[in-house]
Write a protein that holds these residues in place. Structure first.
Motif, PDB file in Angstrom:
ATOM      1  N   ASP B 304      48.305 -30.539 -38.093  1.00 11.16           N
ATOM      2  CA  ASP B 304      48.159 -31.917 -37.596  1.00 11.16           C
ATOM      3  C   ASP B 304      48.436 -32.921 -38.712  1.00 11.16           C
ATOM      4  O   ASP B 304      49.109 -33.928 -38.501  1.00 11.16           O
ATOM      5  N   LEU B 305      47.914 -32.629 -39.895  1.00 14.44           N
ATOM      6  CA  LEU B 305      48.096 -33.553 -41.022  1.00 14.44           C
ATOM      7  C   LEU B 305      49.555 -33.605 -41.459  1.00 14.44           C
ATOM      8  O   LEU B 305      50.087 -34.674 -41.767  1.00 14.44           O
ATOM      9  N   ALA B 306      50.198 -32.431 -41.460  1.00 13.80           N
ATOM     10  CA  ALA B 306      51.584 -32.379 -41.940  1.00 13.80           C
ATOM     11  C   ALA B 306      52.522 -33.154 -41.032  1.00 13.80           C
ATOM     12  O   ALA B 306      53.558 -33.634 -41.477  1.00 13.80           O
ATOM     13  N   ASP B 314      49.406 -48.772 -44.006  1.00 12.86           N
ATOM     14  CA  ASP B 314      48.018 -49.131 -43.779  1.00 12.86           C
ATOM     15  C   ASP B 314      47.489 -48.343 -42.590  1.00 12.86           C
ATOM     16  O   ASP B 314      48.156 -48.214 -41.577  1.00 12.86           O
ATOM     17  N   GLY B 315      46.344 -47.786 -42.726  1.00 10.59           N
ATOM     18  CA  GLY B 315      45.762 -47.028 -41.626  1.00 10.59           C
ATOM     19  C   GLY B 315      46.074 -45.555 -41.704  1.00 10.59           C
ATOM     20  O   GLY B 315      45.549 -44.760 -40.937  1.00 10.59           O
ATOM     21  N   PHE B 316      46.957 -45.197 -42.647  1.00 11.10           N
ATOM     22  CA  PHE B 316      47.296 -43.781 -42.765  1.00 11.10           C
ATOM     23  C   PHE B 316      46.074 -42.965 -43.191  1.00 11.10           C
ATOM     24  O   PHE B 316      45.811 -41.884 -42.665  1.00 11.10           O
ATOM     25  N   ALA B 317      45.329 -43.532 -44.140  1.00  9.01           N
ATOM     26  CA  ALA B 317      44.136 -42.827 -44.619  1.00  9.01           C
ATOM     27  C   ALA B 317      43.147 -42.621 -43.479  1.00  9.01           C
ATOM     28  O   ALA B 317      42.530 -41.553 -43.348  1.00  9.01           O
ATOM     29  N   SER B 318      43.015 -43.654 -42.631  1.00  6.93           N
ATOM     30  CA  SER B 318      42.071 -43.501 -41.517  1.00  6.93           C
ATOM     31  C   SER B 318      42.598 -42.500 -40.489  1.00  6.93           C
ATOM     32  O   SER B 318      41.827 -41.820 -39.821  1.00  6.93           O
ATOM     33  N   GLU B 322      40.712 -39.258 -39.098  1.00  9.46           N
ATOM     34  CA  GLU B 322      40.564 -38.888 -37.673  1.00  9.46           C
ATOM     35  C   GLU B 322      40.984 -37.430 -37.453  1.00  9.46           C
ATOM     36  O   GLU B 322      40.316 -36.689 -36.741  1.00  9.46           O
ATOM     37  N   ALA B 323      42.124 -37.062 -38.063  1.00  5.25           N
ATOM     38  CA  ALA B 323      42.611 -35.682 -37.880  1.00  5.25           C
ATOM     39  C   ALA B 323      41.604 -34.683 -38.439  1.00  5.25           C
ATOM     40  O   ALA B 323      41.353 -33.636 -37.834  1.00  5.25           O
ATOM     41  N   MET B 324      41.016 -35.015 -39.565  1.00  2.45           N
ATOM     42  CA  MET B 324      40.061 -34.082 -40.169  1.00  2.45           C
ATOM     43  C   MET B 324      38.767 -34.036 -39.376  1.00  2.45           C
ATOM     44  O   MET B 324      38.145 -32.986 -39.238  1.00  2.45           O
ATOM     45  N   LYS B 326      38.570 -34.476 -36.218  1.00  5.35           N
ATOM     46  CA  LYS B 326      38.875 -33.716 -35.002  1.00  5.35           C
ATOM     47  C   LYS B 326      38.623 -32.224 -35.226  1.00  5.35           C
ATOM     48  O   LYS B 326      38.160 -31.512 -34.342  1.00  5.35           O
ATOM     49  N   HIS B 327      38.924 -31.765 -36.422  1.00  7.01           N
ATOM     50  CA  HIS B 327      38.737 -30.342 -36.723  1.00  7.01           C
ATOM     51  C   HIS B 327      37.425 -30.064 -37.449  1.00  7.01           C
ATOM     52  O   HIS B 327      37.206 -28.957 -37.934  1.00  7.01           O
ATOM     53  N   GLY B 328      36.610 -31.089 -37.526  1.00  5.74           N
ATOM     54  CA  GLY B 328      35.263 -30.872 -38.077  1.00  5.74           C
ATOM     55  C   GLY B 328      35.179 -30.836 -39.573  1.00  5.74           C
ATOM     56  O   GLY B 328      34.282 -30.224 -40.133  1.00  5.74           O
ATOM     57  N   TYR B 329      36.111 -31.508 -40.262  1.00  3.69           N
ATOM     58  CA  TYR B 329      36.074 -31.447 -41.718  1.00  3.69           C
ATOM     59  C   TYR B 329      35.633 -32.757 -42.354  1.00  3.69           C
ATOM     60  O   TYR B 329      35.955 -33.026 -43.481  1.00  3.69           O
ATOM     61  N   LYS B 330      34.927 -33.554 -41.601  1.00  8.67           N
ATOM     62  CA  LYS B 330      34.471 -34.797 -42.194  1.00  8.67           C
ATOM     63  C   LYS B 330      32.965 -34.737 -42.330  1.00  8.67           C
ATOM     64  O   LYS B 330      32.277 -34.204 -41.475  1.00  8.67           O
ATOM     65  N   ASN B 331      32.467 -35.272 -43.394  1.00 10.68           N
ATOM     66  CA  ASN B 331      31.025 -35.293 -43.659  1.00 10.68           C
ATOM     67  C   ASN B 331      30.435 -33.893 -43.694  1.00 10.68           C
ATOM     68  O   ASN B 331      29.338 -33.650 -43.217  1.00 10.68           O
ATOM     69  N   ARG B 332      31.217 -32.973 -44.218  1.00 12.25           N
ATOM     70  CA  ARG B 332      30.712 -31.608 -44.364  1.00 12.25           C
ATOM     71  C   ARG B 332      30.152 -31.051 -43.060  1.00 12.25           C
ATOM     72  O   ARG B 332      29.093 -30.474 -43.014  1.00 12.25           O
ATOM     73  N   LYS B 333      30.859 -31.290 -41.978  1.00  9.83           N
ATOM     74  CA  LYS B 333      30.358 -30.846 -40.686  1.00  9.83           C
ATOM     75  C   LYS B 333      30.584 -29.350 -40.551  1.00  9.83           C
ATOM     76  O   LYS B 333      31.683 -28.869 -40.756  1.00  9.83           O
TER      77      LYS B 333
END
Lengths: 814, 468
Positions: B304-306, B314-318, B322-324, B326-333
């Motif tokens: 997804d990221l690739a 602008d907004g690319f980082a956000s 979002e992509a991360m 979606k796969h549960g990789y944000k906030n050490r989920k």
């Protein structure tokens, strides 16, 4: 009957013998914990501090003595025997209480004494916190009294144990709650003053309550009333036990007594219905709350409560195992079944299916909660266990506990010892994965051994036989449990390449021929220059003119910057940072000279630095340290590459260049120096440093090698790795010294690569690959750290041949 | 009837067997899931390898070799070596203003010192410029070992940029603009010359080099010393979007390969039940087996990221966030995938631990592109002033000096901030959204009276230039 009467003394003796079992169990547990803890690595020892180890003795005794002296007698029916002898109930209660208190004091004395040797071993602190100890003593008295009260008051042994502990904890919990509300503050050791005062205040009340409960329990039972016409048929049957009112003849059973598995399950449930229900509920609730407790959802205080529930649920799994063999009437029931020919296997399943079912329900509940509510939970703070791991964890806790309860027939002892042994067993198995790389399947198999053990011993257990055969089976399984996880890594270790006896003998012979005394290594130091003084004297800032003045006064001569200590024919010890700086300075002047080849001052400076690097390389070659040989390689490679720079070729005829090139071209001297260093790096009495690990080899840090092996296996290698590496490097020297066939050395390079970096790391991208060897793709070596971490990585690379050719060219030109 | 039900043996037996059967079904599902995911992961890794993307150290090395040349490697290594010399560089640390850019005819404390050491730096600048622009970047020999790969050459190349920057300050103060532009050229070239490894950290180093170049040019614009022709030359260094330079899919898959190598995951061995708990994580990380369920989620996240578009905008980082997420990789989920049959713990935790670099590199590319545009706009403002003899009234006036509207706005957000000072000799100010610091006084704070409140309240990692 006074206190000195023979009957009372006999009673005291009897109780003391009963209580001694618990004392021995406590001492045994302390010893086992100590023996399990001592071999642990230092880090693990710090994490698992045994500061309070001796406190196990009085605490275990305080918790269990009531159950041992009262509940155990209820279970065996000997309590009612007191009614048949001429001794008053109050004497019985007093005797038990005296023995319990005397035993407690003995355990405290043992506890205090054991602090002395343990503090010598730095296991416990030398200074005892007397406030905490005295407060704990007050609480231990309260635990004894509460345990006695519960034991007299309730019939079920398990209930007695739990309630005794809960009752004793109540004042602690109450005061903690009030402290949370900040109503009370002052502290006494790890306790608050109020907790201590409350424990002391409650103790006399508990004495009164336990006395009353004891008197009631020991009082003669009232005769049952005769059945009345108003009673139901069942009640009339239950009451009609006297000969004058015989029960109605029971009609023959529709079916004969069955021993189907379902019947055994039914029996197991109904023997411990309430306890099973309570433990089952705690386990299932605790496990299903696990995902929520692990997440950061919810308040911190709630999480503390959830974690407490989880801990209790894990303890409950252990107790579930204990009641499998210790449930009320379990031993009688087993004997009953044995006498009626029920197979041990069927009886075993009848005992354990309920426990296994509760564990299965807990795991399924964990799965369902995770699957349904996970998306609504925030990020977890703890890594959540997989279902399979949770199942194995619970099965090991259950298995070890049920084996403990089969071995130890005193329920109170099993109740206290089983959770500790479970944790020890889990910890034991858990270390093998990361430490030794044991496969998961072998750990799983080992974890299930305690369950297999009780199945194996079930026949003896049902018959009540505790002979040699029974204990031999236990010993066999404990031995298997201790050694089986070692088996796969040890087999791999045996298959690991090793130097043969012949090779070892050959190395030994060569090493023996080396001179016994080694020349002292001289150091390389930074010269005490203006800059150094400046760094010491001028703490803050310089003006621009001051800095420029310093620069103008500085010399470019090497001796102004670096000192090679000792005489010119003494070997040097590599100081990598300074060697790199010297090479860098030579290269900087080379670049400047290349820009302006006519500048005689630049040529002179360049020549001075070439001479210095050449001297560095020459004196490093004299060193017996293998590491210094690698640094000498680096210096020679850089020297050769710089001298060969196209813009500087016109200076090859200069004396400093010719001397340096001729020395680098001298392969024989270099190889002799390498061989000497390789042999010197081998030692029969290799300095075994920390925890048996070999930390250095020829001054190389071994921590960079063998990363592909689990840490435990690295330690096993320590004695061997030295010899085999020496043998490989000697083979490399033999193959490369000839110089006629470059391909001859590649197999040995591959062997060293596989040995140090592992078979899974591709040779082509490793430090021994042709791509990284100077003179192949590049004339210089990148990443000095890579070159310097691996011995022999630049030996017989094309740079050596290039040096010979360059020397010949210079010679021919002359 | 009810009482009979509760006393029957069959009922209790069913009660006991039901959870065992239920757990058996859960495990059956788990094994199926494991098999499916293992097959998917194996196939996906082979597809990536066939497509030329790295999946392990070996393919990382191959892709680097394919895109670089060793022709100038020795020269690069020589330059890097020469930077680690017994030199007087330690003295510059004690000079109060050696890091400042000072115009000609102004007093500069470090001037004499810089003049004395100029020859040491000059050889580096000349060597870089002599190597020139390359069709293939310089190959740097690296011993690949996942995240433990030795990257000292990349770290040390910072010193080359710094030497060029110091030399620029020296030449700028001496008024030798031709040499100063050569120094800027060397700064621009060296980062393009060194072959990039597809590691996020290498890209971050490269972006740091860009920041140095942009900052140096921006500082020089406050001195009113460049001629029109010189500005035209300088503009070449910032004229091209940097987005094209960054092979975003390679960044994603390169970082992914490092994670896979660290975890000891290779095609063909995924999902093997004989795998050991001890995996590739021998460097002090928790020993975890990586579940195929989590591995699949990780690889899908990488895919997804690739394929994300608008890299650097602008907004690319956000969008990465979002992509991360979606796969549960944000906030050490760690909770969104359940491992039934697998290693001891939720392996997503371990993967998550290793992959925070994507967000960092995404944000860094966006910021670097914004700074480049701001630098370009600042040069254009000065060019406008030199040609029109007055400062532009608004940024859209810059179209007359060849800028498009996309050059002076931060994509979807807004135009850059622009304001003319009340005194003509104070020039103008240009700032990117979220700017807070004063370029003239980096350690201090901006005179808030001249900048709108909403700009001051923004983030502190943006850029501002004073142009005179």
């Amino acid at each position: 009957m006074n206190a000195k009467s023979p009957a009372f003394r006999a009673l005291i003796w009897k109780e003391a013998r009963q209580a001694a079992v618990l004392a021995v169990a406590g001492i045994a547990m302390v010893v086992v914990l100590l023996l399990a803890w001592l071999p642990l690595p230092e880090v693990a020892q710090r994490n698992l501090s045994l500061t309070y180890l001796p406190l196990i003795l009085p605490c275990l005794f305080a918790i269990g003595v009531g159950t041992i002296l009262v509940s155990q007698e209820k279970l065996t029916g000997t309590l009612d025997w007191f009614n048949t002898i001429p001794i008053s109930p109050s004497r019985v209660i007093t005797a038990k209480l005296i023995v319990a208190m005397a035993g407690l004091i003995v355990m405290w004395v043992l506890c205090a004494i054991s602090y002395v040797p343990l503090s010598w071993l730095y296991i416990t602190p030398s200074k005892i916190d007397w406030s905490t100890m005295s407060a704990t003593f007050c609480y231990s008295v309260l635990f004894v009294l509460c345990g006695f009260y519960a034991a007299w008051r309730f019939e079920n042994s398990f209930t007695c144990l739990i309630l005794g502990v809960v009752l004793a904890f109540l004042p602690l919990i109450a005061i903690t709650f009030l402290e949370e509300l900040r109503w009370i503050r002052p502290s006494y050791g790890n306790y608050s003053w109020w907790q201590v005062v409350l424990a002391i205040a409650i103790s006399p009340i508990m004495v009164y309550l336990l006395y009353r409960a004891g008197l009631r329990r020991l009082a003669p039972r009232a005769a049952p009333r005769p059945p009345s016409e108003l009673d139901s048929a069942n009640t009339r049957n239950e009451l009609s036990f006297d000969a004058w009112h015989p029960p109605q003849p029971v009609a023959s059973f529709a079916e004969p007594f069955r021993y189907r598995l379902t019947s055994l399950i039914w029996q197991s449930i109904h023997h411990n219905r309430k306890v099973l229900l309570g433990l089952g509920a705690v386990i299932v609730i605790g496990m299903t709350l696990f995902p929520i407790a692990s997440s950061s959802t919810g308040r911190r205080q709630d999480q503390g409560a959830l974690v407490s529930v989880m801990i209790v649920s894990v303890l409950s799994v252990s107790w579930l195992g204990v009641i499998a063999h210790h449930g009320d009437g379990s031993s009688n029931r087993m004997r009953f079944l044995a006498e009626r020919g029920v197979s041990p296997t069927k009886a075993w399943f009848g005992l354990h299916l309920i426990g296994l079912s509760i564990i299965a329900a807990a795991c399924t509940g964990y799965f369902i909660v995770l699957k349904t509510s996970a998306p609504n939970l925030d990020g977890g703070k703890l890594p959540l266990p997989s279902i399979s791991f949770l199942l194995v964890f619970l099965l090991i806790a259950y298995g070890v506990s049920q084996a403990t309860s089969q071995a130890i027939r005193i329920m109170a002892a099993s109740f206290l010892i089983a959770p500790i042994l479970s944790i020890l067993a889990i910890g034991w198995l858990a270390q093998f994965g990361p430490m030794y790389g044991s496969p998961l399947w072998i750990l799983l198999l080992t974890g299930l051994l305690p369950l297999a053990l009780t199945w194996w011993c079930m026949g003896d257990h049902m018959d009540g036989r505790r002979g040699l055969r029974f204990w031999v089976k236990f010993a066999v399984v404990i031995a298997l449990f201790s050694t089986l996880p070692f088996a796969p890594p040890y087999l791999q270790h045996l298959r690991f390449p090793k130097a043969s006896a012949d090779e070892l003998a050959a190395i030994q012979a060569e090493v023996a021929a080396l001179p016994k005394s080694r020349p002292r290594l001289s150091s390389i130091t930074r010269a005490s220059t203006v800059e150094d003084r400046l760094e010491l004297d001028v703490a803050n800032e310089l003006s621009g003119e001051q800095a420029a003045e310093i620069l103008r006064n500085q010399s470019t001569a090497p001796e102004y910057w670096i000192e090679l200590n000792g005489s010119d024919d003494q070997p040097l010890r590599a100081e990598l940072n300074l060697v790199v700086l010297a090479i860098g300075t030579m290269n900087l002047h080379a670049m400047k000279l290349a820009e302006d080849p006519t500048d005689q001052r630049l040529l002179e400076t360049y020549g001075d630095w070439v001479k210095l690097v050449n001297t560095l390389a020459r004196r490093l070659r004299m060193s017996h340290r293998l590491y210094d040989q690698n640094v000498a390689d680096l210096a020679e490679i850089e020297l050769l590459a710089t001298l060969s720079e196209p813009e500087l070729k016109e200076f090859l005829a200069e004396d400093f260049s010719a001397k340096a090139i001729n020395r680098i071209a001298d392969r024989d001297s270099r190889n002799r120096a390498r061989r000497h260093a390789v042999l010197s790096s081998w030692r029969k009495d290799q300095p075994v440093t920390e925890e048996g690990k070999l930390l250095f080899h020829g001054s190389f840090s071994v921590s960079n090698w063998f990363e592909y092996l689990p840490p435990g296996r690295r330690q096993w290698l320590a004695p061997d790795q030295n010899t085999l590496l020496v043998q490989y490097l000697l083979s490399l020297l033999e193959a490369g010294s000839d110089g006629s066939d470059r391909n001859a050395i590649e197999p040995t390079l591959r062997k060293i690569h596989v040995y140090l970096l592992g078979p899974d790391r591709p040779f082509e991208i490793g430090p021994y690959s042709p791509r990284f060897r100077a003179g192949n793709v590049t004339d210089r070596v990148a990443s000095h750290n890579t070159v310097l971490r691996f011995p022999g990585s630049q030996w017989f690379a094309p740079w050596e041949e290039n040096a010979v050719q360059l020397a010949q060219t210079i010679q021919e030109a002359k | 009837m009810m009482s009979k039900l509760f006393t029957s043996e069959g009922f209790y037996a069913n009660l006991v067997f039901a959870p065992i059967v239920a757990l058996g079904l859960v495990f059956g599902y788990g094994f199926m899931q494991r098999t499916t995911d293992s097959t998917w992961c194996n196939n996906r890794l082979l597809e990536l390898r066939d497509a030329g993307f790295p999946i392990d150290d070996r393919s990382l090395s191959q892709s680097v070799q394919a895109s670089t040349s060793p022709e100038h490697t020795d020269e690069l290594l020589l330059m890097l070596s020469a930077q680690k010399s017994f030199s007087s560089s330690g003295l510059s640390m004690k000079l109060p203003d050696s890091d400042e850019l000072v115009g000609k005819d102004e007093t500069w404390e470090a001037a004499a010192f810089m003049a004395e050491t100029s020859s040491d730096r000059s050889v580096v600048v000349k060597k870089i410029n002599a190597i020139g622009e390359l069709n293939q970047a310089i190959w740097v020999p690296v011993h690949f070992n996942a995240f433990n790969s030795m990257l000292p050459e990349y770290q040390q190349s910072r010193s080359l940029i710094r030497r060029c920057q110091e030399q620029f300050r020296h030449h700028f103060h001496e008024g030798d603009h031709e040499a100063a532009i050569d120094d800027l050229q060397a700064m621009d070239r060296i980062r393009k010359q060194i072959g990039k490894l597809p590691y996020a950290v290498v890209y971050l180093i490269d972006i740091a080099f860009l920041d140095v170049l942009h900052q140096t040019i921006g500082e020089s614009l406050a001195m009113d010393q460049w001629s029109e022709a010189e500005l035209e030359q300088i503009r070449d260094f910032v004229d091209q979007s940097i987005i094209g330079e960054y092979d975003w899919p390679m960044v994603v898959y390169g970082e992914q390969a490092a994670v896979l190598e660290t975890l000891g995951i290779h095609p063909g061995a995924i999902g093997s039940m004989s795998s050991r708990v001890h995996s590739g994580l021998s460097q002090g990380m928790a020993p975890v087996g990586i579940s195929p369920v989590h591995l699949r989620s990780f690889l899908e996240c990488g895919d997804d990221l690739a394929t994300l578009e608008n890299v650097g905008e602008d907004g690319f980082a956000s969008t990465i966030d979002e992509a991360m997420e979606k796969h549960g990789y944000k906030n050490r989920k760690t909770l969104d995938e359940v491992v039934i049959v697998g290693g001891p713990f939720a392996s997503q935790y371990a993967i998550d631990y290793l992959m925070s670099a994507w967000q960092a590199i995404g944000g860094a590319i966006t910021r670097a592109e914004m700074t480049r545009k701001a630098t370009l706009s600042a040069i254009a403002i000065k060019q406008y002033q030199l040609t029109q003899n007055e400062w532009p009234e608004k940024l859209s006036d810059l179209k007359s000096v060849g800028l498009t509207s996309a050059d002076y706005r931060h994509n979807s957000r807004s135009d850059f901030g622009y304001q003319r000072a009340q005194q003509r000799d104070e020039g103008v100010w240009l700032w990117t959204p979220g700017w807070i610091r004063s370029p003239a006084n980096p350690g201090g704070t901006w005179d808030t009276s001249t900048v709108p409140d909403d700009v001051i309240a923004g983030e502190n990692d943006r850029t501002a230039f004073q142009i005179r």
